[in-house]
Design an enzyme around this catalytic site. Structure first.
Site, short mmCIF file in Angstrom:
data_model
loop_
_atom_site.label_atom_id
_atom_site.label_comp_id
_atom_site.label_asym_id
_atom_site.label_seq_id
_atom_site.Cartn_x
_atom_site.Cartn_y
_atom_site.Cartn_z
N THR A 1 -47.75 -18.13 -102.09
CA THR A 1 -47.23 -17.27 -101.03
C THR A 1 -48.22 -17.13 -99.89
O THR A 1 -47.83 -16.97 -98.73
CB THR A 1 -46.89 -15.88 -101.63
OG1 THR A 1 -45.89 -16.05 -102.61
CG2 THR A 1 -46.39 -14.91 -100.57
N TYR B 1 -38.80 -16.46 -98.82
CA TYR B 1 -39.81 -17.35 -98.25
C TYR B 1 -39.92 -18.61 -99.09
O TYR B 1 -39.38 -18.69 -100.20
CB TYR B 1 -41.17 -16.65 -98.20
CG TYR B 1 -41.79 -16.43 -99.57
CD1 TYR B 1 -41.40 -15.36 -100.36
CD2 TYR B 1 -42.73 -17.31 -100.06
CE1 TYR B 1 -41.94 -15.18 -101.61
CE2 TYR B 1 -43.27 -17.14 -101.32
CZ TYR B 1 -42.87 -16.06 -102.09
OH TYR B 1 -43.39 -15.89 -103.33
N SER C 1 -47.33 -21.50 -107.47
CA SER C 1 -48.25 -21.59 -108.61
C SER C 1 -47.54 -21.86 -109.93
O SER C 1 -48.17 -22.23 -110.91
CB SER C 1 -49.14 -20.36 -108.70
OG SER C 1 -48.40 -19.23 -109.09
N THR D 1 -49.82 -16.25 -106.59
CA THR D 1 -50.27 -15.17 -107.46
C THR D 1 -49.67 -15.20 -108.87
O THR D 1 -50.23 -14.63 -109.79
CB THR D 1 -49.94 -13.79 -106.83
OG1 THR D 1 -48.52 -13.70 -106.67
CG2 THR D 1 -50.66 -13.60 -105.51
N ASP D 2 -48.53 -15.91 -109.03
CA ASP D 2 -47.83 -15.81 -110.31
C ASP D 2 -48.66 -16.35 -111.48
O ASP D 2 -48.64 -15.79 -112.58
CB ASP D 2 -46.48 -16.54 -110.25
CG ASP D 2 -45.46 -15.77 -109.42
OD1 ASP D 2 -45.72 -14.59 -109.10
OD2 ASP D 2 -44.41 -16.35 -109.09
N LYS E 1 -52.02 -10.15 -113.42
CA LYS E 1 -51.05 -9.67 -112.44
C LYS E 1 -50.19 -8.63 -113.14
O LYS E 1 -49.47 -8.94 -114.10
CB LYS E 1 -50.20 -10.83 -111.91
CG LYS E 1 -49.24 -10.43 -110.81
CD LYS E 1 -48.50 -11.62 -110.22
CE LYS E 1 -47.59 -11.17 -109.08
NZ LYS E 1 -46.88 -12.29 -108.44
N GLU F 1 -56.52 -6.92 -137.74
CA GLU F 1 -55.10 -6.58 -137.63
C GLU F 1 -54.20 -7.68 -138.19
O GLU F 1 -53.12 -7.43 -138.69
CB GLU F 1 -54.77 -6.36 -136.15
CG GLU F 1 -53.41 -5.81 -135.85
CD GLU F 1 -53.34 -4.31 -136.06
OE1 GLU F 1 -52.24 -3.82 -136.27
OE2 GLU F 1 -54.39 -3.65 -136.04
N1 DAS Z 1 -44.93 -17.97 -104.67
C1 DAS Z 1 -45.43 -17.43 -105.91
C2 DAS Z 1 -46.55 -18.31 -106.44
O1 DAS Z 1 -46.81 -19.36 -105.87
C3 DAS Z 1 -45.87 -16.02 -105.79
C4 DAS Z 1 -47.08 -15.76 -104.97
O2 DAS Z 1 -47.83 -16.62 -104.57
O3 DAS Z 1 -47.35 -14.56 -104.74
O4 DAS Z 1 -47.16 -17.94 -107.40
#
Ligand code: DAS
Length: 344
Positions: free
Chosen positions: A27, A38, A71, A105-106, A178, A298
């Site tokens: 992103t 997007y 990602s 971010t994913d 995340k 555990e």
């Molecule tokens: N587009 C997603 C990714 O590439 C989400 C992001 O980047 O926030 O992981």
């Protein structure tokens, strides 16, 4: 693999430190009006750097486009390529002070964990993303990028392992996850907290350099592929067939996202023991709760080698197990590597 280092600086002032920004997509390089509308990985590394002109007051920058994908499409081939590049082009080059990796971010935490475990680097390596695409109102990428550059050139950021910088926070890659699918304040180490903050353009670290207790590093210079490791999610009525299907499809290691502290049903536990004992496939029990710990006690059993993930969530456990299998470690060695990060 032969690594080619890009050495072309986009700006140069001999008084400033040098860094490379490795771009992978996500992103932060996305084009669209909001975080629900997007396309990932559109803008190039040069676009990202030129969008933040003040970077040139802080550092000389080389841009290296490693990939330009969301990602979800980052895979172990990209990870190996990226890690080898950072090792050779930044860690082993005395002229370079640090590195920044821009990423979706994913799955950012998986790449960050992989890099932390495979870089031979006391220099700062900072992984950064954005929750809003580059073209959205109040895009967070440019600010996250400049904060990442300030951390990458900071001497105080050395000897801390790789770091994630997002939303003013500096977090250990070993622990970060995340935590929210949509909001900007999403990257957290839930129990361990942040290692520092970027305030008014200056990084501040809460503690002197330290490394996570469970952290180990691996040399991947001769490794060209990572064995397949699958993750199975635990739930009521989970069927034993799921684990045998995974084995039959070629998994060399398995991670369970267990209920609570690694929990699976009695019946599924029998299947785990069968797979470990009769197929010699390591099975790591992690948690589906998002945070917490799976202590060895555990899930211990007298009849098989159960491996507790400790503080590593399923996706990080998968990365670590893949690295251990790539290094052809025995079941006992694999259990030992995970035991470093468990309470016992
Ligand atoms: N587009 C997603 C990714 O590439 C989400 C992001 O980047 O926030 O992981």
């Amino acid at each position: 693999m032969n690594v080619t280092c890009n050495t072309t600086f986009l700006n140069f002032d001999p008084k400033l430190p040098n860094i490379t920004i490795f771009a992978t997509g996500g992103t932060i390089a996305g084009n669209g009006s909001s975080n629900t509308n997007y396309t990932s990985g559109v803008f190039s590394v040069e676009d990202l750097i030129y969008a933040v002109p003040s970077i040139k007051n802080i550092s000389n920058v080389v841009g290296d486009q490693v990939s330009n994908v969301g990602s979800e499409d980052v895979n172990s081939t990209i990870l190996l390529d990226l890690s080898k590049k950072i090792n050779q082009c930044v860690c082993e080059d005395d002229a370079m002070s640090g590195a920044v990796v821009t990423h979706g971010t994913d799955t950012l935490e998986e790449t960050a964990f992989f890099l932390d475990a495979t870089l031979n680097c006391s220099k700062p390596v900072v992984i950064v993303g954005a929750m809003r695409p580059a073209s959205a109102i109040s895009a967070d990428g440019p600010y996250n990028l400049i904060e990442s550059v300030t951390v990458a050139v900071s001497k105080d950021a050395r000897n801390r392992g790789a770091l994630v910088v997002m939303n003013d926070r500096i977090v250990s890659t070993y622990y970060v996850t995340k935590t929210n699918a949509n909001t900007m304040d999403t990257f957290k180490a839930v129990e361990m907290g942040n290692v520092g903050q970027v305030i008014g353009g200056t990084p501040y670290f809460f503690f002197p350099p330290t490394l996570p207790t469970g952290r180990s590093t691996y040399n991947i210079s001769e490794i060209n592929s990572i064995p397949r490791v699958d993750i199975l999610y635990s739930y009521q009525d989970m069927q034993n067939e799921t684990i045998y299907d995974t084995v039959n499809r070629g998994a060399k290691g398995i991670v369970i996202a267990g209920a609570g502290a690694g929990g699976v049903s009695t019946r599924f536990n029998d299947a785990i023991e069968d797979v470990v004992n009769n197929y010699s496939i390591p099975v790591v029990q992690s948690f589906r709760t998002g945070s917490g710990e799976v202590p060895y006690a555990e899930i211990a059993s007298t009849s098989s080698t159960h491996i507790a993930s400790g503080y590593l969530n399923p996706q990080k456990s998968r990365i670590l197990l893949g690295l251990l299998l790539a290094e052809k470690k025995s079941l006992t060695e694999i259990a030992g590597a995970f035991a470093k990060g468990t309470a016992g």
